[in-house]
Design a protein around this motif. Structure first.
Motif: not given
Length: 228
Positions: A166, A210, A172, A183, A169-170
């Protein structure tokens, strides 16, 4: 086809220094957030597990405060959360820009996510473990470290793995507030400059990272699973 590949590799070579810098920035953000979230989240999640209603050591105030923090942080849209924390980040760290500053909101989110997952994992620990600890007269510290965490270690590792994924993803979106990272590299040097090959390269790197995290986490969890 060959000409297109040559152009791609030339472009990639041109942007290689910026790519390496962005990977370093992402590593700093994730590293700090992983340490703070892993240690702090384990502590907070265990505390929530113990002080909740009808739990081992219920405490209404502590439970309400910890659950409020976890629930609000997890439900807050992350980008708005980062923006809202800019004044506090600047006050505490002296700057709201760069990977170190970006790691502050990322760490707070990491704490909240992992805390809730830790609580859920501990709730799945068989009641026989608690009965055994009580019959042996184990102290709270010994029970937590030598029985509870040992019994739940496989689930805790998988939960930490999910938290890290997670955070990838954050991380980026941290470029929006000057945090940099892979990102930000994909957006600035790939999308905004119409270098789509560079953008997809950054995306593939994140996907592979990932996959690597998930593989390592699952492998370690299976290896440490007490049920085997």
């Amino acid at each position: 086809m060959k000409g297109a590949l040559n152009t791609y590799f030339e472009t990639l070579n041109y942007y290689a220094p910026e790519l390496l810098k962005s990977l370093q920035e992402t590593g700093i953000m994730l590293g700090i957030a992983a340490v703070i979230g892993g240690i702090g989240g384990l502590f907070i999640g265990t505390a929530i597990f113990f002080v909740g209603k009808n739990r081992l050591k219920p405490h209404r105030v502590i439970s309400a405060v910890l659950n409020f923090y976890v629930n609000v942080t997890r439900s807050f849209p992350f980008l708005l959360f980062v923006v809202a924390l800019i004044p506090l980040t600047r006050f505490l760290l002296g700057s709201a820009f760069g990977p170190l500053a970006a790691s502050f909101p990322l760490s707070l989110v990491s704490l909240a996510i992992f805390s809730r997952l830790v609580e859920q994992v501990l709730l799945d620990v068989p009641t026989e473990v608690f009965v055994l600890a009580d019959s042996l007269g184990a102290t709270s510290i010994k029970f937590i470290w030598k029985m509870l965490f040992v019994e739940a270690r496989s689930g805790l590792i998988l939960s930490f793995t999910s938290t890290m994924i997670s955070l990838v993803s954050y991380s980026t979106v941290m470029g929006v507030v000057g945090g940099g990272g892979i990102g930000d590299f994909a957006l600035r040097y790939g999308y905004q400059r119409y270098e789509y090959g560079i953008m997809y390269t950054a995306i593939v790197i994140m996907i592979l990272f990932v996959f690597a995290l998930q593989f390592l986490g699952t492998h370690l969890a299976v290896k440490l699973d007490k049920r085997k």
